[in-house]
Design an enzyme around this catalytic site. Structure first.
Site, mmCIF file in Angstrom:
data_model
loop_
_atom_site.group_PDB
_atom_site.id
_atom_site.type_symbol
_atom_site.label_atom_id
_atom_site.label_comp_id
_atom_site.label_asym_id
_atom_site.label_seq_id
_atom_site.Cartn_x
_atom_site.Cartn_y
_atom_site.Cartn_z
ATOM 1 N N CYS A 134 0.824 -1.209 0.000
ATOM 2 C CA CYS A 134 0.000 0.000 0.000
ATOM 3 C C CYS A 134 0.858 1.260 0.000
ATOM 4 O O CYS A 134 1.410 1.641 1.035
ATOM 5 C CB CYS A 134 -0.932 -0.007 1.211
ATOM 6 N N CYS A 137 -0.340 4.105 2.223
ATOM 7 C CA CYS A 137 -0.147 3.862 3.662
ATOM 8 C C CYS A 137 1.311 4.075 4.064
ATOM 9 O O CYS A 137 1.605 4.622 5.121
ATOM 10 C CB CYS A 137 -0.521 2.421 4.033
ATOM 11 N N ASP A 138 2.228 3.592 3.229
ATOM 12 C CA ASP A 138 3.619 3.466 3.675
ATOM 13 C C ASP A 138 4.648 4.299 2.914
ATOM 14 O O ASP A 138 5.813 4.329 3.288
ATOM 15 C CB ASP A 138 4.040 1.986 3.605
#
Length: 314
Positions: A134, A137-138
């Site tokens: 992701c 997300c990261d």
């Protein structure tokens, strides 16, 4: 046999938000927790984009908090794997491994989507240590670093482009020379000078040490030689599989298996069955959008149960 007002299948942000709302409405939902309690967020180390946590929060902790909140209002949790459901008559019947048969007047499906992995050595062991599925997300954790994106479809192009906001360089690795991505997405990625291309390379192994990912070993399909592409992070972008098999085709899905809901609602083709979270969202796939749809599912479900009740007493 107890007939539950609502059974929620899945304990990601969508399912747990539904549980909080329904429990507060005194509907005593039963939540079935699968083999991955907390969903994909439990594989994410730190969550920095969930509103209300200015310093970030660990994924597992965020999910544990949501679960406690649902329990505080009276939601019941049981662990099991839903093998099949019978949605042909009411009350609905669920066959749950480890529990047996359960009956419910309504069901909220929040079983999420599982990221597809390459299935190579070192990959799973390093999720959260440099391997991610992701970018939104990261990506932030890889500021100024060199990273690899594996994949050849639209989502791989999109992730690669997004990651250039943070990374010093993004290397796109694909096992074929041709890309599956649409022309517009390919053109956009090719125009980005931070993206370099390593095509016709098959990923063989994630190379890591005690501190995390060091690179990706690939097979050069032209020369037959193995080589290591050095990088601090590897983003796997080869798609997601919605967890809908257990529904046995009773709920309408798109061709890839995502549940289709009536636009602007969480209603499926079967009255009394609702869907929230990533299982019906191939586009955003964020904890916060899943939680939002979980709230919608609970409110839609509450309204449905009120109407059924009114009909019975009419």
């Amino acid at each position: 046999m107890t007939v539950y007002k609502t059974i929620i299948i899945g304990t990601g942000p969508g399912g747990l938000t539904s549980a909080i709302y329904l429990a507060r409405a005194n509907l005593s939902p039963l939540v079935i927790e699968g083999p991955e309690p907390g969903g994909q967020l439990t594989t994410t180390t730190e969550v920095e984009n969930f509103p209300g946590f200015p310093d970030g929060i660990m994924g597992p902790e965020l999910m544990a908090n949501m679960r406690q909140q649902a329990e505080r209002f009276g939601a019941e949790f049981r662990s099991g794997w839903v093998n099949s459901v019978d949605l042909s008559k009411r009350p609905f019947t669920l066959n749950v491994e480890g529990i047996g048969e359960l009956k419910a007047e309504s069901i909220i499906v929040s079983t999420g989507a599982s990221a597809k992995y390459l299935g190579i050595p070192g990959e799973r062991d390093n999720v959260g240590r440099g391997v991610s599925t992701c970018a939104t997300c990261d990506g932030f954790f890889f500021r100024g670093k060199k990273i690899i994106v594996v994949g050849g479809g639209d989502s791989a192009m999109e992730e690669a482009n997004f990651l250039t906001r943070f990374a010093s360089e993004v290397v796109l690795v694909n096992r074929r020379t041709e890309l599956r991505a649409s022309k517009i997405m390919q053109d956009r990625a090719r125009a980005n000078e931070k993206i370099s291309w390593n095509l016709n390379r098959t990923p063989v192994e994630v190379v890591a040490d005690d501190n995390g990912v060091k690179g990706l070993k690939v097979l050069n399909n032209e020369t037959g030689q193995e080589e290591v592409i050095e990088a601090s992070g590897i983003f796997i972008a080869i798609g997601h599989t919605p967890n809908t098999k257990f529904l046995g085709g009773q709920i309408t899905t798109d061709e890839t298996g995502y549940i289709l809901v009536q636009p602007g609602t969480t209603l499926t083709n079967i009255p009394g069955v609702f869907a929230c979270g990533d299982v019906q969202d191939s586009r955003y796939r964020q904890a916060i959008s899943a939680a939002g749809s979980g709230c919608m599912a609970a409110l839609d479900c509450e309204r449905y149960l009120e109407e059924v009740e009114a009909h019975v007493h009419a």
